[in-house]
Write an enzyme that holds these catalytic residues in place. Structure first.
Site, PDB file in Angstrom:
ATOM      1  N   LYS A 122     -48.536 -60.301 -47.378  1.00 25.74           N
ATOM      2  CA  LYS A 122     -49.364 -60.049 -48.582  1.00 25.74           C
ATOM      3  C   LYS A 122     -50.696 -60.770 -48.438  1.00 25.74           C
ATOM      4  CE  LYS A 122     -48.768 -62.703 -52.375  1.00 25.74           C
ATOM      5  NZ  LYS A 122     -49.985 -63.345 -52.905  1.00 25.74           N
ATOM      6  N   ASN A 123     -50.640 -62.033 -47.995  1.00 28.32           N
ATOM      7  CA  ASN A 123     -51.861 -62.851 -47.969  1.00 28.32           C
ATOM      8  C   ASN A 123     -52.755 -62.556 -46.778  1.00 28.32           C
ATOM      9  OD1 ASN A 123     -50.978 -63.878 -50.328  1.00 28.32           O
ATOM     10  ND2 ASN A 123     -50.262 -65.832 -49.490  1.00 28.32           N
ATOM     11  N   ARG A 176     -55.961 -62.514 -58.724  1.00 32.12           N
ATOM     12  CA  ARG A 176     -56.975 -63.469 -58.285  1.00 32.12           C
ATOM     13  C   ARG A 176     -57.621 -63.035 -56.970  1.00 32.12           C
ATOM     14  NH1 ARG A 176     -58.016 -67.781 -59.365  1.00 32.12           N
ATOM     15  NH2 ARG A 176     -58.398 -68.373 -57.214  1.00 32.12           N
ATOM     16  N   CYS A 202     -54.188 -69.672 -63.366  1.00 31.19           N
ATOM     17  CA  CYS A 202     -52.894 -68.984 -63.354  1.00 31.19           C
ATOM     18  C   CYS A 202     -51.836 -70.062 -63.532  1.00 31.19           C
ATOM     19  CB  CYS A 202     -52.715 -68.196 -62.057  1.00 31.19           C
ATOM     20  SG  CYS A 202     -52.436 -69.256 -60.660  1.00 31.19           S
ATOM     21  N   ARG A 217     -57.373 -73.052 -60.230  1.00 30.88           N
ATOM     22  CA  ARG A 217     -57.801 -72.141 -59.168  1.00 30.88           C
ATOM     23  C   ARG A 217     -59.319 -71.876 -59.186  1.00 30.88           C
ATOM     24  NH1 ARG A 217     -53.140 -69.131 -57.640  1.00 30.88           N
ATOM     25  NH2 ARG A 217     -54.213 -68.624 -55.713  1.00 30.88           N
ATOM     26  N   PRO A 218     -60.152 -72.928 -59.104  1.00 29.17           N
ATOM     27  CA  PRO A 218     -61.610 -72.701 -59.109  1.00 29.17           C
ATOM     28  C   PRO A 218     -62.064 -71.934 -57.863  1.00 29.17           C
ATOM     29  CG  PRO A 218     -61.104 -74.947 -58.483  1.00 29.17           C
ATOM     30  CD  PRO A 218     -59.807 -74.327 -58.889  1.00 29.17           C
ATOM     31  N   ASP A 232     -65.357 -72.615 -56.680  1.00 37.04           N
ATOM     32  CA  ASP A 232     -66.634 -73.299 -56.382  1.00 37.04           C
ATOM     33  C   ASP A 232     -66.950 -73.305 -54.888  1.00 37.04           C
ATOM     34  OD1 ASP A 232     -64.270 -74.990 -56.453  1.00 37.04           O
ATOM     35  OD2 ASP A 232     -65.589 -76.624 -55.870  1.00 37.04           O
ATOM     36  N   LEU A 233     -65.943 -73.399 -54.035  1.00 34.87           N
ATOM     37  CA  LEU A 233     -66.206 -73.450 -52.583  1.00 34.87           C
ATOM     38  C   LEU A 233     -66.669 -72.080 -52.069  1.00 34.87           C
ATOM     39  CD1 LEU A 233     -63.203 -75.700 -51.498  1.00 34.87           C
ATOM     40  CD2 LEU A 233     -65.587 -76.380 -51.874  1.00 34.87           C
ATOM     41  N   ASP A 249     -46.485 -72.407 -50.570  1.00 36.62           N
ATOM     42  CA  ASP A 249     -45.789 -71.218 -51.085  1.00 36.62           C
ATOM     43  C   ASP A 249     -44.284 -71.291 -50.841  1.00 36.62           C
ATOM     44  OD1 ASP A 249     -48.441 -68.876 -50.178  1.00 36.62           O
ATOM     45  OD2 ASP A 249     -48.228 -70.335 -51.791  1.00 36.62           O
ATOM     46  N   VAL A 262     -51.179 -79.361 -52.733  1.00 37.50           N
ATOM     47  CA  VAL A 262     -52.190 -78.308 -52.685  1.00 37.50           C
ATOM     48  C   VAL A 262     -52.603 -77.808 -54.067  1.00 37.50           C
ATOM     49  CG1 VAL A 262     -52.719 -75.986 -51.798  1.00 37.50           C
ATOM     50  CG2 VAL A 262     -51.413 -77.599 -50.379  1.00 37.50           C
ATOM     51  N   ARG A 296     -44.773 -58.737 -57.105  1.00 40.42           N
ATOM     52  CA  ARG A 296     -46.163 -58.744 -56.627  1.00 40.42           C
ATOM     53  C   ARG A 296     -46.207 -59.139 -55.154  1.00 40.42           C
ATOM     54  NH1 ARG A 296     -50.386 -61.504 -60.487  1.00 40.42           N
ATOM     55  NH2 ARG A 296     -51.555 -60.950 -58.638  1.00 40.42           N
TER      56      ARG A 296
HETATM   57  C1  EPZ Z   1     -54.189 -68.522 -50.893  1.00 36.58           C
HETATM   58  O1  EPZ Z   1     -54.680 -68.779 -52.196  1.00 36.58           O
HETATM   59  C2  EPZ Z   1     -52.914 -67.729 -51.084  1.00 36.58           C
HETATM   60  N1  EPZ Z   1     -53.224 -66.463 -51.747  1.00 36.58           N
HETATM   61  C3  EPZ Z   1     -51.924 -68.542 -51.909  1.00 36.58           C
HETATM   62  O2  EPZ Z   1     -50.733 -67.787 -52.014  1.00 36.58           O
HETATM   63  C4  EPZ Z   1     -51.634 -69.846 -51.170  1.00 36.58           C
HETATM   64  O3  EPZ Z   1     -50.772 -70.641 -51.959  1.00 36.58           O
HETATM   65  C5  EPZ Z   1     -52.944 -70.601 -50.913  1.00 36.58           C
HETATM   66  O4  EPZ Z   1     -53.868 -69.745 -50.200  1.00 36.58           O
HETATM   67  C6  EPZ Z   1     -52.718 -71.867 -50.091  1.00 36.58           C
HETATM   68  O5  EPZ Z   1     -52.116 -71.543 -48.887  1.00 36.58           O
HETATM   69  C7  EPZ Z   1     -53.769 -65.456 -51.016  1.00 36.58           C
HETATM   70  O6  EPZ Z   1     -54.013 -65.595 -49.826  1.00 36.58           O
HETATM   71  C8  EPZ Z   1     -54.036 -64.165 -51.738  1.00 36.58           C
HETATM   72  P1  EPZ Z   1     -56.911 -72.045 -51.597  1.00 36.58           P
HETATM   73  P2  EPZ Z   1     -56.166 -69.419 -52.382  1.00 36.58           P
HETATM   74  O7  EPZ Z   1     -58.285 -71.549 -51.862  1.00 36.58           O
HETATM   75  O8  EPZ Z   1     -57.070 -68.843 -51.352  1.00 36.58           O
HETATM   76  C9  EPZ Z   1     -58.551 -75.445 -54.388  1.00 36.58           C
HETATM   77  C10 EPZ Z   1     -48.873 -66.881 -53.072  1.00 36.58           C
HETATM   78  O9  EPZ Z   1     -47.912 -67.345 -53.704  1.00 36.58           O
HETATM   79  N2  EPZ Z   1     -59.812 -74.682 -54.356  1.00 36.58           N
HETATM   80  O10 EPZ Z   1     -56.546 -72.473 -50.213  1.00 36.58           O
HETATM   81  O11 EPZ Z   1     -56.523 -69.292 -53.798  1.00 36.58           O
HETATM   82  C11 EPZ Z   1     -57.501 -74.717 -55.222  1.00 36.58           C
HETATM   83  O12 EPZ Z   1     -57.635 -75.036 -56.587  1.00 36.58           O
HETATM   84  C12 EPZ Z   1     -50.267 -67.401 -53.319  1.00 36.58           C
HETATM   85  O13 EPZ Z   1     -48.784 -65.962 -52.194  1.00 36.58           O
HETATM   86  C13 EPZ Z   1     -60.955 -75.256 -54.901  1.00 36.58           C
HETATM   87  O14 EPZ Z   1     -60.930 -76.370 -55.427  1.00 36.58           O
HETATM   88  O15 EPZ Z   1     -55.850 -70.936 -52.026  1.00 36.58           O
HETATM   89  C14 EPZ Z   1     -56.208 -75.239 -54.665  1.00 36.58           C
HETATM   90  O16 EPZ Z   1     -55.897 -76.490 -55.260  1.00 36.58           O
HETATM   91  C15 EPZ Z   1     -50.294 -68.513 -54.344  1.00 36.58           C
HETATM   92  N3  EPZ Z   1     -62.120 -74.560 -54.889  1.00 36.58           N
HETATM   93  C16 EPZ Z   1     -56.533 -75.466 -53.185  1.00 36.58           C
HETATM   94  O17 EPZ Z   1     -57.967 -75.475 -53.076  1.00 36.58           O
HETATM   95  C17 EPZ Z   1     -62.223 -73.315 -54.317  1.00 36.58           C
HETATM   96  O18 EPZ Z   1     -63.317 -72.724 -54.305  1.00 36.58           O
HETATM   97  C18 EPZ Z   1     -55.990 -74.387 -52.266  1.00 36.58           C
HETATM   98  O19 EPZ Z   1     -56.576 -73.187 -52.666  1.00 36.58           O
HETATM   99  C19 EPZ Z   1     -61.045 -72.746 -53.757  1.00 36.58           C
HETATM  100  C20 EPZ Z   1     -59.860 -73.454 -53.784  1.00 36.58           C
END
Ligand code: EPZ
Length: 413
Positions: A17-18, A89, A113, A118-119, A121-122, A301, A323, A393
């Protein structure tokens, strides 16, 4: 669901999925036809498909054979409709491709969520570094740029989505973009392989420093999505928790190292071969400590699914979730089934119990729902899980796959 016999048999894991979600978003970048194989039958893929069509792409999805054909020659839209994009998202991943392809994008700011705020900003810091004008208003993020310019971007956190969005935004940028402290998940490598197959010039995907040299155009290509390592991990736990013996096909062991290591620490027998992975559950499940980390650490996950196994382990386990800030929503539901778990900020202390008892429980998010299914496989009496749309999902036909392994469950409309 009722207490099931030890699961036995073979399960074929579906595409990730991811991985398929960013790859479908990336198809907006190219002209000509792309054919994506190993596409899992998921609600999230339906939403992404509808988004691509909304922007003007032609999309044909052969659900039986698991492939999607996309032709994005005429991309005329750049504003993602709220009712569509707000359902998922990962819709935010269309931002990078739209910005790169047509120089503008307007996408709803993703809400929080169940697992955290889930910001993004990056993501936005990366787009701005490439020269985009970013505006946030009325719950939307708007980005405009005539021509993006390569830049050096350091990610404060190795965010998966930010790494993917910035790679996609940078493929047509003038010059070279370097992403430092990039996420190294296998899904990043899969996306880069698809983009390079279309003519992009991306090096270093899978390491924490990724270099993207801008090119002029991309042409659609064929690409098969990698197997879903989280679905695989979930089924491995299903085999372990029921003390069964299951064989997983279509898996990449290399993507599952931390999960395999932890299962072995729990006294589960895991055998890897080219054909797949065999899991044999033993009577004694040993307690272990787990700390979730970005790849190649233990995947966040898998935290909820693994906690089901630990809740009936012999001894006390400690799970630290580093995380996401609120990813223990499943704990309350597991406790309703008799699990002994105490939460202290980002840590959960699990006292293994002899047995769990079925009752009514609710899925709060995708992986929390999976942990309830895993617990229900071994709980005495019947468990009724509501809000299973969360589970569907991210797990393609999980009910059918589990029933084929001998699970005693049925989906009630
Ligand atoms: C991806 O989400 C996955 N989703 C998530 O899977 C997975 O848990 C996550 O990566 C971590 O491996 C998809 O790929 C569609 P992140 P993502 O950006 O990209 C913070 C599932 O169950 N952050 O690596 O949203 C954020 O708040 C889902 O399949 C910022 O602060 O994850 C979090 O604490 C859930 N600013 C951490 O980084 C940003 O701009 C990790 O988020 C982006 C993220």
């Amino acid at each position: 669901m009722r207490k099931s016999p030890p699961l036995r048999g073979t399960v074929r894991i579906s595409g990730s999925k991811n991985s398929v979600l960013p790859i479908l978003a990336a198809s907006l970048l190219a002209e000509g036809k792309s054919k994506i194989g190993e596409v899992p039958f998921l609600k999230d893929v339906v939403i992404m498909q509808d988004l691509l069509k909304y922007f003007g792409a032609e999309v044909k999805w052969d659900k039986v054979n698991g492939f999607i054909e996309i032709c994005a020659d005429n991309i005329n839209g750049y504003e993602a409709a709220y009712d569509l994009a707000s359902q998922m998202r990962a819709s935010f991943l269309v931002m990078g491709p739209l910005l790169a392809r047509i120089g503008k994008a307007k996408v709803p700011l993703p809400g929080g969520c169940a697992i955290g705020s889930r910001p993004v900003d990056l993501h936005l810091k990366g787009f701005a570094a490439l020269g985009a004008d970013i505006k946030q208003q009325n719950g939307y993020v708007e980005a405009y740029a005539n021509k993006l310019k390569g830049a050096k971007i350091y990610l404060d956190f190795p965010s998966v989505g930010a790494t993917e969005n910035i790679i996609m935004a940078a493929v047509y940028a003038e010059g070279t973009t370097i992403i430092e402290n990039a996420a190294v998940e296998p899904e990043i490598v899969d996306l880069a392989n698809y983009l390079n197959g279309m003519g992009a010039d991306i090096r270093g995907a899978g390491t924490d420093s990724i270099k993207i040299n801008g090119v002029d155009k991309l042409k659609g290509t064929s690409h098969n999505v990698i197997p879903d390592r989280i679905e695989a991990g979930t089924f491995m736990v299903a085999g372990a928790i029921t003390r069964g013996e299951i064989f997983l096909e279509n898996v990449v062991s290399d993507h599952l190292k931390p999960v395999i290591a932890k299962l072995k620490e729990c006294n589960v027998e895991v055998t890897e071969s080219e054909k797949g992975i065999k899991v044999c559950g033993k009577d004694v499940i040993k307690a272990v400590d787990i700390k979730t980390l970005p790849y190649p650490g233990f995947p966040t996950d898998m935290q909820a699914p693994f906690m089901s196994l630990l809740s009936i382990a012999e001894g006390t386990s400690m799970v630290i979730e580093t995380v996401f800030e609120n990813r223990f929503m499943h704990v309350g539901e597991l406790k309703r089934m008799g699990a002994q778990i105490k939460i202290e900020s980002r840590s959960a202390i699990i006292e293994g119990v002899k047995k769990l008892t079925g009752t009514q429980v609710r899925a709060t998010d995708l992986r929390a729902g999976a942990s309830l299914i895993l617990s229900a496989l071994v709980a005495e009496e019947t468990t009724e899980i509501s809000d299973i749309y969360h589970i569907e999902r991210g797990y393609s036909e999980i009910d059918k796959k589990l029933i084929a392994l001998g699970a005693d469950l049925e989906k009630v409309k």
